[in-house]
Design a protein around this motif. Sequence first.
Motif, PDB file in Angstrom:
ATOM      1  N   SER A   1       0.825  -1.212   0.000  1.00  0.00           N
ATOM      2  CA  SER A   1       0.000   0.000   0.000  1.00  0.00           C
ATOM      3  C   SER A   1       0.859   1.262   0.000  1.00  0.00           C
ATOM      4  CB  SER A   1      -0.932   0.005   1.212  1.00  0.00           C
ATOM      5  OG  SER A   1      -0.191   0.096   2.420  1.00  0.00           O
ATOM      6  N   ALA A   2       2.110   1.117   0.419  1.00  0.00           N
ATOM      7  CA  ALA A   2       2.997   2.276   0.489  1.00  0.00           C
ATOM      8  C   ALA A   2       3.801   2.469  -0.799  1.00  0.00           C
ATOM      9  CB  ALA A   2       3.959   2.113   1.665  1.00  0.00           C
ATOM     10  N   VAL A   3       3.608   1.591  -1.776  1.00  0.00           N
ATOM     11  CA  VAL A   3       4.384   1.663  -3.014  1.00  0.00           C
ATOM     12  C   VAL A   3       3.920   2.844  -3.855  1.00  0.00           C
ATOM     13  CG1 VAL A   3       4.795   0.519  -5.222  1.00  0.00           C
ATOM     14  CG2 VAL A   3       4.958  -0.777  -3.093  1.00  0.00           C
ATOM     15  N   GLY A   4       4.890   3.560  -4.421  1.00  0.00           N
ATOM     16  CA  GLY A   4       4.559   4.646  -5.329  1.00  0.00           C
ATOM     17  C   GLY A   4       4.519   5.997  -4.655  1.00  0.00           C
ATOM     18  N   SER A   5       4.384   7.024  -5.477  1.00  0.00           N
ATOM     19  CA  SER A   5       4.248   8.388  -4.990  1.00  0.00           C
ATOM     20  C   SER A   5       3.253   9.107  -5.894  1.00  0.00           C
ATOM     21  CB  SER A   5       5.607   9.107  -5.003  1.00  0.00           C
ATOM     22  OG  SER A   5       6.121   9.184  -6.313  1.00  0.00           O
ATOM     23  N   PRO A   6       2.676  10.213  -5.426  1.00  0.00           N
ATOM     24  CA  PRO A   6       1.671  10.910  -6.240  1.00  0.00           C
ATOM     25  C   PRO A   6       2.241  11.356  -7.585  1.00  0.00           C
ATOM     26  CG  PRO A   6       1.623  11.685  -3.972  1.00  0.00           C
ATOM     27  CD  PRO A   6       2.837  10.821  -4.088  1.00  0.00           C
ATOM     28  N   ALA A   7       1.415  11.281  -8.614  1.00  0.00           N
ATOM     29  CA  ALA A   7       1.826  11.753  -9.939  1.00  0.00           C
ATOM     30  C   ALA A   7       1.968  13.273  -9.922  1.00  0.00           C
ATOM     31  CB  ALA A   7       0.798  11.325 -10.987  1.00  0.00           C
ATOM     32  N   ASP A   8       3.100  13.756 -10.388  1.00  0.00           N
ATOM     33  CA  ASP A   8       3.373  15.192 -10.392  1.00  0.00           C
ATOM     34  C   ASP A   8       3.571  15.653 -11.835  1.00  0.00           C
ATOM     35  OD1 ASP A   8       4.210  17.767 -10.076  1.00  0.00           O
ATOM     36  OD2 ASP A   8       5.960  17.306  -8.832  1.00  0.00           O
ATOM     37  N   PRO A   9       2.614  16.375 -12.404  1.00  0.00           N
ATOM     38  CA  PRO A   9       2.731  16.803 -13.802  1.00  0.00           C
ATOM     39  C   PRO A   9       3.556  18.064 -14.002  1.00  0.00           C
ATOM     40  CG  PRO A   9       0.641  17.542 -12.923  1.00  0.00           C
ATOM     41  CD  PRO A   9       1.332  16.778 -11.810  1.00  0.00           C
ATOM     42  N   SER A  10       4.196  18.569 -12.953  1.00  0.00           N
ATOM     43  CA  SER A  10       4.853  19.872 -13.042  1.00  0.00           C
ATOM     44  C   SER A  10       5.991  19.886 -14.057  1.00  0.00           C
ATOM     45  CB  SER A  10       5.372  20.299 -11.660  1.00  0.00           C
ATOM     46  OG  SER A  10       6.300  19.366 -11.143  1.00  0.00           O
ATOM     47  N   ALA A  11       6.763  18.794 -14.159  1.00  0.00           N
ATOM     48  CA  ALA A  11       7.876  18.770 -15.108  1.00  0.00           C
ATOM     49  C   ALA A  11       7.368  18.895 -16.539  1.00  0.00           C
ATOM     50  CB  ALA A  11       8.685  17.485 -14.943  1.00  0.00           C
ATOM     51  N   LEU A  12       6.286  18.180 -16.839  1.00  0.00           N
ATOM     52  CA  LEU A  12       5.725  18.276 -18.181  1.00  0.00           C
ATOM     53  C   LEU A  12       5.171  19.674 -18.431  1.00  0.00           C
ATOM     54  CD1 LEU A  12       4.918  16.968 -20.856  1.00  0.00           C
ATOM     55  CD2 LEU A  12       2.744  16.380 -19.801  1.00  0.00           C
ATOM     56  N   LEU A  13       4.455  20.226 -17.453  1.00  0.00           N
ATOM     57  CA  LEU A  13       3.893  21.558 -17.624  1.00  0.00           C
ATOM     58  C   LEU A  13       4.992  22.590 -17.842  1.00  0.00           C
ATOM     59  CD1 LEU A  13       1.094  21.434 -14.908  1.00  0.00           C
ATOM     60  CD2 LEU A  13       0.787  21.352 -17.398  1.00  0.00           C
ATOM     61  N   ASP A  14       6.122  22.437 -17.144  1.00  0.00           N
ATOM     62  CA  ASP A  14       7.246  23.355 -17.346  1.00  0.00           C
ATOM     63  C   ASP A  14       7.771  23.274 -18.781  1.00  0.00           C
ATOM     64  OD1 ASP A  14       7.081  24.209 -14.732  1.00  0.00           O
ATOM     65  OD2 ASP A  14       8.722  22.938 -14.009  1.00  0.00           O
ATOM     66  N   SER A  15       7.759  22.062 -19.349  1.00  0.00           N
ATOM     67  CA  SER A  15       8.290  21.890 -20.702  1.00  0.00           C
ATOM     68  C   SER A  15       7.421  22.588 -21.746  1.00  0.00           C
ATOM     69  CB  SER A  15       8.410  20.404 -21.045  1.00  0.00           C
ATOM     70  OG  SER A  15       7.139  19.822 -21.289  1.00  0.00           O
ATOM     71  N   LEU A  16       6.173  22.874 -21.406  1.00  0.00           N
ATOM     72  CA  LEU A  16       5.280  23.526 -22.364  1.00  0.00           C
ATOM     73  C   LEU A  16       5.636  24.991 -22.583  1.00  0.00           C
ATOM     74  CD1 LEU A  16       1.781  22.063 -21.367  1.00  0.00           C
ATOM     75  CD2 LEU A  16       3.528  21.130 -22.886  1.00  0.00           C
ATOM     76  N   ALA A  17       6.538  25.534 -21.769  1.00  0.00           N
ATOM     77  CA  ALA A  17       6.973  26.919 -21.959  1.00  0.00           C
ATOM     78  C   ALA A  17       7.634  27.110 -23.315  1.00  0.00           C
ATOM     79  CB  ALA A  17       7.936  27.322 -20.837  1.00  0.00           C
ATOM     80  N   ASP A  18       8.179  26.029 -23.886  1.00  0.00           N
ATOM     81  CA  ASP A  18       8.845  26.111 -25.186  1.00  0.00           C
ATOM     82  C   ASP A  18       7.871  25.959 -26.349  1.00  0.00           C
ATOM     83  OD1 ASP A  18      11.301  26.363 -23.883  1.00  0.00           O
ATOM     84  OD2 ASP A  18      11.595  24.197 -23.801  1.00  0.00           O
ATOM     85  N   TRP A  19       6.615  25.668 -26.063  1.00  0.00           N
ATOM     86  CA  TRP A  19       5.631  25.458 -27.125  1.00  0.00           C
ATOM     87  C   TRP A  19       4.986  26.783 -27.520  1.00  0.00           C
ATOM     88  CZ3 TRP A  19       2.290  20.436 -26.204  1.00  0.00           C
ATOM     89  CH2 TRP A  19       3.163  19.340 -26.058  1.00  0.00           C
ATOM     90  N   ASP A  20       4.578  26.883 -28.779  1.00  0.00           N
ATOM     91  CA  ASP A  20       3.834  28.048 -29.260  1.00  0.00           C
ATOM     92  C   ASP A  20       2.346  27.725 -29.179  1.00  0.00           C
ATOM     93  OD1 ASP A  20       2.783  30.260 -30.441  1.00  0.00           O
ATOM     94  OD2 ASP A  20       3.613  29.868 -32.437  1.00  0.00           O
ATOM     95  N   LEU A  21       1.773  27.960 -28.022  1.00  0.00           N
ATOM     96  CA  LEU A  21       0.374  27.604 -27.809  1.00  0.00           C
ATOM     97  C   LEU A  21      -0.582  28.527 -28.549  1.00  0.00           C
ATOM     98  CD1 LEU A  21       0.550  26.670 -24.018  1.00  0.00           C
ATOM     99  CD2 LEU A  21       0.378  25.122 -25.974  1.00  0.00           C
TER     100      LEU A  21
END
Length: 322
Positions: free
Chosen positions: A160-180
């Motif tokens: 039950s203690a295996v794993g850690s919460p999913a953190d999307p922050s690294a991916l969201l940071d990478s979107l700074a290089d995209w032309d949205l």
Amino acid sequence: MTHLVEGPYFDDLTVGDVFEAPSATLTSGRAAVHQSILGGRLQLSLDEHLSRAVAGRVLADPGLVTDLAIGQSTPVTRRVVANLFYRGLAFHRMPEIGDTLRTRTEVVGLRQNSSRPSGLAALRMTTRDQDDRLVLDFWRCAMLPLSSPDVSTGHADDLSAVGSPADPSALLDSLADWDLTAWRPASGPEVETGAVWDLAAGDVVSSAPELARSTLNLAHVHHDRFSQPTGRLVYGGHTIGLAAAHVSRTLPQLLTIAGWHGCDHTGPVREGDTVVSRIEVEQVTEAAHGLRVADLRVIVRARADDGEDRPVLDWRPIVVLR
């Protein structure tokens, strides 16, 4: 002497064991096969010109990436009886067509079952590309048989203690290089906390062995109907992929899937079943670059020819949208 290479039994495993599989390149052919089986409709994965305009490269569908990573983890789970859960899956970057992925799978927890001759193996998968850039990091739990009903391993880890919460922050940071500004998402229903969509029509599960083969999945139960008394089962990622297709056609304004908080397989799926989804919005938060992050819960049920309607999947993806 004949030696059978069939993958480890539960009692062959030790915490700290590491397994690797052949690296594989994300090609347009592999992407086309994947889309033809699952029907994903993420705009940036379908339109190469738009993907180049927004991201500067042709992005791979995130479902193709996760399926390949899971398939690369199967040298340790060839004998799998069932896959119980996935936890904390987070993208650190979005791969492009042409990238080559390799996945390292480590045994991080073991617990023998008391009620049946099997055990649970908690695994951590780490996927990197050809430049050693981190792509995925997540955990799964597989049930494997014992080599003999009389074996006692003593393994009793608290999974039950295996794993850690999913953190999307690294991916969201990478979107700074995209032309949205180049992305003009299709209009869709308002995504707000508490919204629910029940799909009236489902999708038939087809080409199950083909999907497993194309993603390097070695699990016997997905290929050989004689491997278990109950017959061949559909790979769990196949059901997740159909659920993702349901999400992408219900919410065409999605930019991408950033990760999964978790995923529980609540029942078996067989080829020929029709799967139907209920999509719930659990939370919506504002993110940088004018984007929003939505935590979804997708409950999937399977309908068989005998009229049975049974739960098979509880999936909690993290999606990025305008």
